[in-house]
Design an enzyme around this catalytic site. Sequence first.
Site, short mmCIF file in Angstrom:
data_model
loop_
_atom_site.label_atom_id
_atom_site.label_comp_id
_atom_site.label_asym_id
_atom_site.label_seq_id
_atom_site.Cartn_x
_atom_site.Cartn_y
_atom_site.Cartn_z
NE ARG A 205 11.20 -2.95 10.09
CZ ARG A 205 11.11 -1.78 9.43
NH1 ARG A 205 10.08 -0.99 9.63
NH2 ARG A 205 12.02 -1.45 8.56
CG HIS B 28 5.24 -1.33 6.99
ND1 HIS B 28 6.02 -2.37 7.44
CD2 HIS B 28 6.06 -0.25 6.98
CE1 HIS B 28 7.26 -1.94 7.66
NE2 HIS B 28 7.31 -0.65 7.38
#
Length: 313
Positions: free
Chosen positions: A228, A276
């Site tokens: 993250r 991502h």
Amino acid sequence: MSKRPRLLLSAPAYWANLWADPLEQGGIDLFVYGRDAFQPETIDYALSFRPPPGLLKSLPSLKAVFSLGAGVDGFLTNSDYPKHVPLVRFVDDTLSREMATYVVLHTLMFHRNQRALDDAQRKGIWLQSMLPRRTEETRVGILGMGEIGTLCAERLRDLGFAVSGWSRSRKNAEGIKSFAGDGELGSFLAQSDILVCLLPLTRETKAILNAKTFAQLPRGAFLINAARGGHQIERDIIAAIDSGQLAGAALDVFEAEPLPESSPLWNHPKITVTPHIAAISDPTASVHMVLDGIARFERGEPVPNVVDIERGY
Ligand code: NDP
Ligand code: OXD
């Protein structure tokens, strides 16, 4: 006849479209947030990744929430999550395998000096002096030895790298050195030529990829973050690369996503940016998880992969 379970799906349109059709065929009544009208008090289950603030709290009859992804920080970093409602996360072999391809790719790119060799090719230079290190001399340290970290560690071990992992609890995987807890973080970092972050984002792990952490790595280490953006301090990454403490970084996740156009990460010659996409949840597997989970909740049976809400993962 008992009523069919009612599921509210809240996701960006391009995701909602992938999930809506197979869910609609699964014996439930589906409502897509932003597309369908629904009465909040009639919703039994919710499926999301980063639900809009306040949405889950406004559903008084929720029996459970399902996460479209493995990481549940999108639910729990928002303080309004209704903590009495079980939260089920996505765990799937395909997801772990795809994550492992990302981690292996960037480990090999750094280990084999591939960026420098590509650059030399573009300049027409026969760079034979840049010999790769022997595989067993490159030490890869994995932060987070859960579903994904363990598979990545095993894949890298099988390629011949010297692999270690850091987790809260001690692990016992063959040929992988285990470091556990905050007390062993320093010695873990000191022996990691490549640092791979595969931690969940929690109160404890937030901003763990910072200047103090980088200073404990061997000089010239490489960073891979596929967990993250909240784990990393981007200005510290750039400063560590510019000082030579880090040789470079491969980043799939960012403090702000999408990565703002103005971010210096985009054009940094020693940083690889990916949007991502290290791994994307497979719709078929995740629809199965949701329908199976709902059926189990309805029958009062235990459901796998329920998150420990206090722990945050
Ligand atoms: P798991 O919950 O299976 O594993 C988490 C690991 O982190 C465990 O080993 C756990 O230790 C360790 N851990 C948690 N907190 C701490 C701490 N404070 N100190 C030390 N170790 C800690 O997660 P997954 O492997 O399934 O997923 C990891 C993350 O990967 C997800 O949370 C998600 O954010 C990210 N992800 C990113 C994707 C992408 O496309 N970029 C795709 C999929 C996932 P212990 O074993 O002792 O509990
Ligand atoms: C996940 C993700 O957590 O895709 O699964 O980031």
